[in-house]
Design a protein around this motif. Structure first.
Motif, PDB file in Angstrom:
ATOM      1  N   ASP A 210      -1.026  -7.431  15.937  1.00 25.17           N
ATOM      2  CA  ASP A 210      -0.209  -6.949  15.105  1.00 25.17           C
ATOM      3  C   ASP A 210      -1.244  -7.176  13.705  1.00 25.17           C
ATOM      4  O   ASP A 210      -1.980  -8.034  13.533  1.00 25.17           O
ATOM      5  CB  ASP A 210       1.165  -7.897  14.846  1.00 25.17           C
ATOM      6  CG  ASP A 210       1.899  -7.471  13.531  1.00 25.17           C
ATOM      7  OD1 ASP A 210       1.584  -7.360  12.663  1.00 25.17           O
ATOM      8  OD2 ASP A 210       3.189  -7.350  13.935  1.00 25.17           O
ATOM      9  N   TYR A 211      -1.078  -5.933  12.960  1.00 26.35           N
ATOM     10  CA  TYR A 211      -1.865  -5.925  11.670  1.00 26.35           C
ATOM     11  C   TYR A 211      -1.571  -7.177  10.583  1.00 26.35           C
ATOM     12  O   TYR A 211      -2.394  -7.115   9.534  1.00 26.35           O
ATOM     13  CB  TYR A 211      -1.724  -4.639  11.132  1.00 26.35           C
ATOM     14  CG  TYR A 211      -2.725  -3.679  11.842  1.00 26.35           C
ATOM     15  CD1 TYR A 211      -4.085  -3.752  11.878  1.00 26.35           C
ATOM     16  CD2 TYR A 211      -2.203  -2.483  12.651  1.00 26.35           C
ATOM     17  CE1 TYR A 211      -4.901  -2.630  12.511  1.00 26.35           C
ATOM     18  CE2 TYR A 211      -3.091  -1.570  13.273  1.00 26.35           C
ATOM     19  CZ  TYR A 211      -4.125  -1.626  13.172  1.00 26.35           C
ATOM     20  OH  TYR A 211      -4.849  -0.804  14.014  1.00 26.35           O
ATOM     21  N   LEU A 236      -7.025  -0.953  22.186  1.00 27.15           N
ATOM     22  CA  LEU A 236      -6.308  -1.569  21.107  1.00 27.15           C
ATOM     23  C   LEU A 236      -4.824  -0.898  20.966  1.00 27.15           C
ATOM     24  O   LEU A 236      -4.636   0.219  20.731  1.00 27.15           O
ATOM     25  CB  LEU A 236      -6.794  -1.143  19.677  1.00 27.15           C
ATOM     26  CG  LEU A 236      -8.223  -1.661  19.509  1.00 27.15           C
ATOM     27  CD1 LEU A 236      -8.889  -1.309  18.156  1.00 27.15           C
ATOM     28  CD2 LEU A 236      -8.437  -2.991  19.842  1.00 27.15           C
ATOM     29  N   CYS A 237      -3.830  -1.964  21.317  1.00 22.39           N
ATOM     30  CA  CYS A 237      -2.478  -1.666  21.120  1.00 22.39           C
ATOM     31  C   CYS A 237      -1.505  -2.099  20.243  1.00 22.39           C
ATOM     32  O   CYS A 237      -1.183  -3.298  20.568  1.00 22.39           O
ATOM     33  CB  CYS A 237      -1.906  -1.927  22.725  1.00 22.39           C
ATOM     34  SG  CYS A 237      -2.845  -1.259  24.099  1.00 22.39           S
ATOM     35  N   PRO A 238      -1.595  -1.675  19.193  1.00 22.77           N
ATOM     36  CA  PRO A 238      -0.720  -2.063  17.972  1.00 22.77           C
ATOM     37  C   PRO A 238       0.557  -2.548  18.330  1.00 22.77           C
ATOM     38  O   PRO A 238       1.470  -1.563  18.909  1.00 22.77           O
ATOM     39  CB  PRO A 238      -0.753  -0.944  16.998  1.00 22.77           C
ATOM     40  CG  PRO A 238      -1.927  -0.227  17.300  1.00 22.77           C
ATOM     41  CD  PRO A 238      -2.238  -0.141  18.734  1.00 22.77           C
ATOM     42  N   THR A 239       0.912  -3.615  18.404  1.00 25.70           N
ATOM     43  CA  THR A 239       2.460  -4.156  18.698  1.00 25.70           C
ATOM     44  C   THR A 239       3.331  -5.016  17.643  1.00 25.70           C
ATOM     45  O   THR A 239       2.826  -6.064  17.349  1.00 25.70           O
ATOM     46  CB  THR A 239       2.295  -5.066  20.031  1.00 25.70           C
ATOM     47  OG1 THR A 239       1.369  -4.559  20.836  1.00 25.70           O
ATOM     48  CG2 THR A 239       3.808  -5.446  20.649  1.00 25.70           C
ATOM     49  N   THR A 263       2.022  -0.056  11.672  1.00 23.99           N
ATOM     50  CA  THR A 263       1.484   0.513  13.088  1.00 23.99           C
ATOM     51  C   THR A 263       1.832   1.832  13.321  1.00 23.99           C
ATOM     52  O   THR A 263       0.781   2.644  13.603  1.00 23.99           O
ATOM     53  CB  THR A 263       2.502  -0.050  14.201  1.00 23.99           C
ATOM     54  OG1 THR A 263       2.255  -1.715  14.111  1.00 23.99           O
ATOM     55  CG2 THR A 263       2.231   0.398  15.511  1.00 23.99           C
ATOM     56  N   SER A 264       2.674   2.514  12.668  1.00 27.82           N
ATOM     57  CA  SER A 264       2.921   3.735  12.792  1.00 27.82           C
ATOM     58  C   SER A 264       1.971   4.724  11.871  1.00 27.82           C
ATOM     59  O   SER A 264       1.223   5.663  12.285  1.00 27.82           O
ATOM     60  CB  SER A 264       4.399   4.216  11.999  1.00 27.82           C
ATOM     61  OG  SER A 264       5.237   3.676  12.471  1.00 27.82           O
ATOM     62  N   MET A 265       1.494   4.117  10.842  1.00 27.77           N
ATOM     63  CA  MET A 265       0.421   4.746   9.914  1.00 27.77           C
ATOM     64  C   MET A 265      -1.047   4.653  10.936  1.00 27.77           C
ATOM     65  O   MET A 265      -1.881   5.709  10.922  1.00 27.77           O
ATOM     66  CB  MET A 265       0.187   4.099   8.609  1.00 27.77           C
ATOM     67  CG  MET A 265       1.359   4.501   7.613  1.00 27.77           C
ATOM     68  SD  MET A 265       0.864   3.972   6.005  1.00 27.77           S
ATOM     69  CE  MET A 265       1.611   2.606   6.101  1.00 27.77           C
ATOM     70  N   ARG A 297       0.040  -4.852   2.170  1.00 29.78           N
ATOM     71  CA  ARG A 297       1.542  -4.225   1.812  1.00 29.78           C
ATOM     72  C   ARG A 297       1.757  -2.834   2.318  1.00 29.78           C
ATOM     73  O   ARG A 297       0.536  -2.188   2.190  1.00 29.78           O
ATOM     74  CB  ARG A 297       1.687  -4.256   0.342  1.00 29.78           C
ATOM     75  CG  ARG A 297       1.637  -5.680  -0.422  1.00 29.78           C
ATOM     76  CD  ARG A 297       2.168  -5.721  -1.844  1.00 29.78           C
ATOM     77  NE  ARG A 297       1.173  -4.901  -2.597  1.00 29.78           N
ATOM     78  CZ  ARG A 297       1.430  -4.583  -3.871  1.00 29.78           C
ATOM     79  NH1 ARG A 297       2.598  -4.972  -4.508  1.00 29.78           N
ATOM     80  NH2 ARG A 297       0.769  -3.765  -4.579  1.00 29.78           N
ATOM     81  N   VAL A 298       3.009  -2.353   2.512  1.00 30.50           N
ATOM     82  CA  VAL A 298       2.916  -1.255   3.116  1.00 30.50           C
ATOM     83  C   VAL A 298       2.448  -0.077   2.052  1.00 30.50           C
ATOM     84  O   VAL A 298       1.878   0.936   2.500  1.00 30.50           O
ATOM     85  CB  VAL A 298       4.440  -0.846   3.471  1.00 30.50           C
ATOM     86  CG1 VAL A 298       4.690   0.648   3.862  1.00 30.50           C
ATOM     87  CG2 VAL A 298       4.988  -1.839   4.658  1.00 30.50           C
ATOM     88  N   GLU A 299       2.870  -0.254   1.009  1.00 34.18           N
ATOM     89  CA  GLU A 299       2.693   0.946  -0.137  1.00 34.18           C
ATOM     90  C   GLU A 299       0.793   0.781  -0.385  1.00 34.18           C
ATOM     91  O   GLU A 299       0.587   1.890  -0.375  1.00 34.18           O
ATOM     92  CB  GLU A 299       3.172   0.455  -1.418  1.00 34.18           C
ATOM     93  CG  GLU A 299       2.893  -1.114  -2.093  1.00 34.18           C
ATOM     94  CD  GLU A 299       3.992  -1.894  -1.382  1.00 34.18           C
ATOM     95  OE1 GLU A 299       4.369  -2.816  -2.315  1.00 34.18           O
ATOM     96  OE2 GLU A 299       4.671  -1.846  -0.453  1.00 34.18           O
ATOM     97  N   ASP A 300       0.122  -0.217  -0.201  1.00 34.83           N
ATOM     98  CA  ASP A 300      -1.107  -0.235  -0.282  1.00 34.83           C
ATOM     99  C   ASP A 300      -1.659   0.572   0.885  1.00 34.83           C
ATOM    100  O   ASP A 300      -2.723   1.183   0.678  1.00 34.83           O
ATOM    101  CB  ASP A 300      -1.623  -1.510  -0.484  1.00 34.83           C
ATOM    102  CG  ASP A 300      -1.180  -2.309  -1.756  1.00 34.83           C
ATOM    103  OD1 ASP A 300      -0.977  -1.666  -2.768  1.00 34.83           O
ATOM    104  OD2 ASP A 300      -1.183  -3.353  -1.886  1.00 34.83           O
ATOM    105  N   ALA A 301      -1.011   0.354   2.151  1.00 32.55           N
ATOM    106  CA  ALA A 301      -1.672   0.881   3.196  1.00 32.55           C
ATOM    107  C   ALA A 301      -1.645   2.417   3.166  1.00 32.55           C
ATOM    108  O   ALA A 301      -2.094   3.134   3.609  1.00 32.55           O
ATOM    109  CB  ALA A 301      -1.040   0.297   4.468  1.00 32.55           C
TER     110      ALA A 301
END
Length: 375
Positions: A210-211, A236-239, A263-265, A297-301
């Protein structure tokens, strides 16, 4: 009047110590048998504390069992104190209570520090036990007069010895492993997921991570060297450990809120612009401007992803149906390799076998992989 006040204080300390003793027994049973505990879902701070290497001493003795023993000894001394006033016993009992109280206070403070310093997660059950320990020890140390300096120093010294044992006899960081006995696990192919190492290598190990997970970040940094050493490919399997998209997690605590979006991004970029993925992946696990790492943060990503591939292209890529397909593969692997009470990540999967490591060095991780998977 003073004697009566002392009796009330000792009784209150006894009640709180009995409650803490029960919690320690509860935590010991969890450590030994993996019993499910409320609030300890996958990825929770509770699970990180209770399933990690710092929850045991020398790799086999739950520290909660030590706590239970200390509370039991303290309760016996309190009972002796309340039942009799034998001058011959009173001095011995007072000295023992002073020793146990000082050990309890210093140990409670040590384990609180340990959660924030080493584990970087908090267990509410543990914190409740430590809070009770602090209250009990303060009550006793305020009532036991005069304090015996030797007993106080002995109690603190016992905690220092425990801390040194934990710091310098840290066990192998393998706190969960197993094998799936029936039905083949889905395969995360090197052609369908990002890979560290040579995709055509004879050994393929799937890495569930997990990131937003600090242990995942530490493992991530060790993988390139291990891949070259073992002629292996790490897929690599993002979970995401968020119940927002992971149906194997109970609803409620969402310590990894935002992981689904990250993960989606990451998958969107990998599937549509694989050349940009290494930069995005590295950025998610890199230190920030202050020189420290914390989950992005999601917005920064999103801003970083748009910088790499463009806003319009990111929006288009996030609509790729393959993202859900890839996520479905990793989540099924996660669900079927999750043992009761031991469901943390990062997780390595090889064939039907799986391992949850918490390695400090590449050599330690390499040894664990060799022992668990034979590669």
């Amino acid at each position: 009047m003073a004697v009566r006040e002392d009796a009330v204080a000792y009784k209150a300390a006894g009640v709180l110590a009995a409650l803490a003793f029960g919690l320690c027994v509860f935590l010991t049973v969890h450590s030994l048998y993996g019993m499910a505990m409320p609030g300890c879902s996958s990825g929770s701070g509770c699970e990180s504390v209770l399933s990690g290497r710092w929850s045991v001493l020398s790799g086999f003795l739950p520290v909660a069992a030590l706590g239970a023993g200390l509370y039991l000894a303290l309760l016996i001394c309190l009972l002796l104190r309340l039942l009799g006033r034998d001058p011959g016993m009173e001095g011995l009992v007072s000295g023992a209570l002073t020793l146990f109280a000082s050990a309890l206070l210093s140990a409670s403070l040590w384990f609180i520090v340990l959660q924030f310093w080493k584990v970087k997660a908090v267990c509410p059950w543990c914190m409740c036990t430590h809070a009770l320990g602090i209250i009990v020890s303060v009550i006793l140390l305020l009532r036991l007069r005069p304090l015996r300096r030797t007993a106080v120093l002995a109690g603190v010294a016992a905690t220092v010895l425990l801390a040194l044992l934990q710091l310098f006899t840290v066990p192998s960081g393998r706190y969960a492993e197993g094998a799936v006995g029936s039905g083949a696990l889905p395969i995360a192919s090197p052609a369908d997921f990002p890979v560290i190492g040579d995709p055509s290598a004879p050994n393929t190990v799937e890495v569930l991570f997990d990131y937003q997970c600090p242990h995942c970040r530490e493992l991530h940094a060790l993988l390139p060297g291990i891949a070259a050493q073992k002629d292996a490919a790490f897929v690599l399997c993002p979970t995401p450990l968020s119940p927002a998209c992971n149906a194997y997690l109970p609803p409620g605590e969402d310590r990894f809120k935002g992981s689904c979006e990250l993960t989606s991004m990451a998958l969107a970029i990998w599937l549509n612009h694989p050349e940009a993925f290494p930069g995005f992946d590295s950025w998610l696990f890199a230190d920030d401007a202050s020189g420290r790492w914390k989950p992005r943060r999601v917005e920064d990503a999103r801003a970083k992803a748009e910088e790499l591939i463009g806003a319009e292209e990111l929006a288009r890529s996030l609509g790729d149906k393959r993202i859900r397909e890839r996520l479905g593969i990793t989540l099924e692997i996660f669900g079927r390799t999750t043992a009761k009470g031991r469901s943390g990540i990062p997780r390595l999967v090889y064939g039907q076998s799986w391992l949850v490591p918490e390695a400090l060095t590449a050599g330690e991780l390499s040894g664990m992989i060799s022992e668990a998977f034979g590669i």
